[in-house]
Scaffold this motif. Structure first.
Motif, PDB file in Angstrom:
ATOM      1  N   ALA A 220       8.871  42.339 -15.370  1.00  6.28           N
ATOM      2  CA  ALA A 220       9.437  41.865 -16.630  1.00  6.28           C
ATOM      3  C   ALA A 220      10.947  41.695 -16.521  1.00  6.28           C
ATOM      4  N   VAL A 221      11.611  42.627 -15.851  1.00 14.70           N
ATOM      5  CA  VAL A 221      13.059  42.543 -15.667  1.00 14.70           C
ATOM      6  C   VAL A 221      13.416  41.337 -14.812  1.00 14.70           C
ATOM      7  N   VAL A 222      12.693  41.145 -13.719  1.00 17.19           N
ATOM      8  CA  VAL A 222      12.980  40.028 -12.820  1.00 17.19           C
ATOM      9  C   VAL A 222      12.757  38.696 -13.528  1.00 17.19           C
ATOM     10  N   ARG A 223      11.720  38.616 -14.331  1.00 15.63           N
ATOM     11  CA  ARG A 223      11.446  37.369 -15.058  1.00 15.63           C
ATOM     12  C   ARG A 223      12.593  37.013 -15.992  1.00 15.63           C
ATOM     13  N   HIS A 224      13.251  38.016 -16.542  1.00 12.84           N
ATOM     14  CA  HIS A 224      14.323  37.784 -17.511  1.00 12.84           C
ATOM     15  C   HIS A 224      15.597  37.290 -16.842  1.00 12.84           C
ATOM     16  N   ILE A 225      15.877  37.729 -15.615  1.00 13.86           N
ATOM     17  CA  ILE A 225      17.176  37.450 -15.015  1.00 13.86           C
ATOM     18  C   ILE A 225      17.138  36.411 -13.896  1.00 13.86           C
ATOM     19  N   ALA A 226      15.993  36.266 -13.206  1.00 20.22           N
ATOM     20  CA  ALA A 226      15.966  35.468 -11.977  1.00 20.22           C
ATOM     21  C   ALA A 226      15.686  33.993 -12.230  1.00 20.22           C
ATOM     22  N   HIS A 227      16.314  33.141 -11.411  1.00 15.84           N
ATOM     23  CA  HIS A 227      15.998  31.720 -11.405  1.00 15.84           C
ATOM     24  C   HIS A 227      14.831  31.434 -10.456  1.00 15.84           C
ATOM     25  N   ARG A 228      14.814  32.131  -9.314  1.00 21.48           N
ATOM     26  CA  ARG A 228      13.716  32.031  -8.358  1.00 21.48           C
ATOM     27  C   ARG A 228      13.246  33.437  -8.025  1.00 21.48           C
ATOM     28  N   VAL A 229      11.962  33.553  -7.682  1.00 20.21           N
ATOM     29  CA  VAL A 229      11.373  34.868  -7.410  1.00 20.21           C
ATOM     30  C   VAL A 229      10.614  34.810  -6.091  1.00 20.21           C
ATOM     31  N   GLY A 230      10.855  35.813  -5.256  1.00 17.26           N
ATOM     32  CA  GLY A 230      10.100  35.977  -4.024  1.00 17.26           C
ATOM     33  C   GLY A 230       9.279  37.249  -4.098  1.00 17.26           C
ATOM     34  N   VAL A 231       7.992  37.159  -3.776  1.00 16.05           N
ATOM     35  CA  VAL A 231       7.088  38.313  -3.804  1.00 16.05           C
ATOM     36  C   VAL A 231       6.900  38.799  -2.376  1.00 16.05           C
ATOM     37  N   MET A 232       7.218  40.078  -2.131  1.00 14.75           N
ATOM     38  CA  MET A 232       7.122  40.634  -0.786  1.00 14.75           C
ATOM     39  C   MET A 232       5.918  41.568  -0.662  1.00 14.75           C
ATOM     40  N   TYR A 233       5.311  41.519   0.512  1.00 20.05           N
ATOM     41  CA  TYR A 233       4.211  42.429   0.816  1.00 20.05           C
ATOM     42  C   TYR A 233       4.292  42.794   2.287  1.00 20.05           C
ATOM     43  N   LEU A 234       4.460  44.064   2.571  1.00 20.49           N
ATOM     44  CA  LEU A 234       4.493  44.591   3.926  1.00 20.49           C
ATOM     45  C   LEU A 234       5.509  43.833   4.801  1.00 20.49           C
ATOM     46  N   GLY A 235       6.718  43.670   4.300  1.00 18.22           N
ATOM     47  CA  GLY A 235       7.795  43.080   5.076  1.00 18.22           C
ATOM     48  C   GLY A 235       7.811  41.572   5.136  1.00 18.22           C
ATOM     49  N   ARG A 236       6.914  40.922   4.383  1.00 17.82           N
ATOM     50  CA  ARG A 236       6.854  39.453   4.410  1.00 17.82           C
ATOM     51  C   ARG A 236       6.903  38.901   2.993  1.00 17.82           C
ATOM     52  N   ILE A 237       7.417  37.701   2.861  1.00 11.83           N
ATOM     53  CA  ILE A 237       7.367  37.009   1.580  1.00 11.83           C
ATOM     54  C   ILE A 237       6.061  36.233   1.515  1.00 11.83           C
ATOM     55  N   LEU A 240       7.037  32.299  -3.015  1.00 13.58           N
ATOM     56  CA  LEU A 240       8.423  32.052  -3.396  1.00 13.58           C
ATOM     57  C   LEU A 240       8.470  30.777  -4.220  1.00 13.58           C
ATOM     58  N   ALA A 241       8.968  30.888  -5.465  1.00 14.90           N
ATOM     59  CA  ALA A 241       8.977  29.738  -6.364  1.00 14.90           C
ATOM     60  C   ALA A 241       9.963  29.975  -7.499  1.00 14.90           C
ATOM     61  N   ASP A 242      10.183  28.930  -8.299  1.00 16.95           N
ATOM     62  CA  ASP A 242      10.969  29.096  -9.518  1.00 16.95           C
ATOM     63  C   ASP A 242      10.300  30.133 -10.409  1.00 16.95           C
ATOM     64  N   ALA A 243      11.098  30.895 -11.121  1.00 15.59           N
ATOM     65  CA  ALA A 243      10.558  32.009 -11.897  1.00 15.59           C
ATOM     66  C   ALA A 243       9.508  31.554 -12.906  1.00 15.59           C
ATOM     67  N   ASP A 244       9.819  30.522 -13.674  1.00 17.23           N
ATOM     68  CA  ASP A 244       8.869  30.053 -14.688  1.00 17.23           C
ATOM     69  C   ASP A 244       7.563  29.598 -14.052  1.00 17.23           C
ATOM     70  N   GLU A 245       7.665  28.883 -12.939  1.00 15.41           N
ATOM     71  CA  GLU A 245       6.478  28.371 -12.264  1.00 15.41           C
ATOM     72  C   GLU A 245       5.636  29.516 -11.701  1.00 15.41           C
ATOM     73  N   LEU A 246       6.288  30.506 -11.098  1.00 13.23           N
ATOM     74  CA  LEU A 246       5.541  31.601 -10.490  1.00 13.23           C
ATOM     75  C   LEU A 246       4.829  32.441 -11.543  1.00 13.23           C
ATOM     76  N   TYR A 247       5.480  32.713 -12.662  1.00 12.84           N
ATOM     77  CA  TYR A 247       4.845  33.532 -13.691  1.00 12.84           C
ATOM     78  C   TYR A 247       3.777  32.748 -14.447  1.00 12.84           C
ATOM     79  N   ARG A 248       3.965  31.438 -14.556  1.00 11.56           N
ATOM     80  CA  ARG A 248       2.982  30.619 -15.265  1.00 11.56           C
ATOM     81  C   ARG A 248       1.761  30.318 -14.407  1.00 11.56           C
ATOM     82  N   SER A 249       1.992  30.077 -13.108  1.00 13.57           N
ATOM     83  CA  SER A 249       0.890  29.661 -12.249  1.00 13.57           C
ATOM     84  C   SER A 249       0.990  30.338 -10.882  1.00 13.57           C
TER      85      SER A 249
END
Length: 327
Positions: A220-237, A240-249
């Motif tokens: 929720a915090v990241v959605r409020h402040i970020a323009h782009r968001v990268g999701v990491m899992y076990l040292g890898r991304i 990676l997409a625009d925040a609105d696009e990633l949360y919407r789809s």
């Protein structure tokens, strides 16, 4: 498209624990295992993921603070490659990239007053020429972050957690950086204080044009402040997409699971939201996987996921998943 302020290309950071006794050497910890991203001037990149996925190691690698860890890849700050610079040659570039740490108490010197804490980086990088200039700048920075300048002679323990984090932000701004790396900068604060600090960071970005790499496990915090968001899992991304696009789809199964687990204020939306449950434990970072490390927990796993390693796509909405590759 402007030139990125920060470019990270195929970054790897591995730690090798020391040998204990006469046993076999400890396996290498692959904290960061090949990630790439850009940060544009005046923009915010959010990095999210579970604890231990490599977010903080990425933050320290960006600023050349990983010590003797084994590192590969390239990091460009303002067009200059900095990952191979020695500490002496790196020093002039540190004014352009500063850091705000997770614990606002541990990151401030308890024996220094607020004025000295904010003034110290100015003297390290010759920002102020005279004591009078430094004092005026300390006053300006304290007012900028919402701290009354008359408290400049107080010590960190005399402030609340939110006020201490504001002091840390003022210290980071003292050398006029172009980039600030926020490593879990609000996770140690109360929810109401988190909102105040986030709004402060956004206001500072509008006023000063500073860019952020904002690391958090709070979606929720990241959605409020970020323009782009990268999701990491076990040292890898993995996405990676625009925040609105990633949360919407969201596309990657892990991203969908993270979003489904995040609490939603609207009760009706919370009921209608499909919960994605992950089975099994988080894999160990000391194991090198031939295929996708998320395969053992993925609800949409394919037969070849454990044998073929997915690559991050080149699309605007990047995803690292065999569900979106032709096989």
């Amino acid at each position: 498209m402007t030139t990125p302020l920060l470019q990270v290309k195929d970054l790897k950071v591995h730690f090798k624990p020391p040998r204990r006794g006469f046993g076999k050497p400890a396996p290498v910890i692959r904290a960061v295992d090949g990630i790439s991203f850009d940060v544009q001037p005046g923009q915010t990149l959010g990095l999210v993921g579970e604890s231990g996925c490599g977010k903080s190691t990425t933050a320290r690698a960006i600023l050349n603070l990983t010590g003797n860890a084994y590192r590969e890849g390239m990091i460009y700050l303002g067009g200059t490659r900095i990952d191979q610079l020695s500490e002496r040659r790196m020093r002039p570039h540190r004014a352009n990239a500063q850091m705000v740490f997770q614990d606002p108490f541990a990151s401030l010197n308890p024996r220094m007053t607020v004025a000295k804490i904010i003034r110290e980086p100015m003297r390290n990088f010759d920002v102020g020429k005279f004591d009078s200039d430094e004092r005026l700048e300390v006053v300006r920075l304290m007012e900028l972050v919402g701290i009354n300048p008359r408290y400049m002679n107080r010590y960190p323990h005399e402030f609340s957690g939110g006020q201490r984090q504001r002091i840390g932000i003022a210290r980071a701004l003292a050398v006029n950086p172009k980039l600030i790396v926020c490593d879990e900068a609000v996770s140690a604060l109360d929810v109401s204080i988190q909102a105040q600090v986030i709004n402060l960071l956004m206001d500072l970005q509008q006023k000063l044009g500073v860019a952020y790499v904002f690391i958090s496990h709070d979606l929720a915090v990241v959605r409020h402040i970020a323009h782009r968001v990268g999701v990491m899992y076990l040292g890898r991304i993995v996405e990676l997409a625009d925040a609105d696009e990633l949360y919407r789809s969201p596309r990657h199964p892990y991203t969908k699971a993270l979003l489904s687990a995040a609490p939603v204020p609207d009760p009706e939306q919370n009921v209608s939201q499909k919960r994605v449950k992950l089975e099994g434990e988080v894999p160990s970072p000391d194991i090198e996987y031939a295929g996708c490390p998320f395969a053992e927990r993925c609800p949409d796993v394919l037969p070849h996921c454990q044998a073929v390693r997915p690559q991050l796509s080149d699309e605007v909405h990047q995803v690292s998943c065999l569900l979106y590759e032709d096989y």
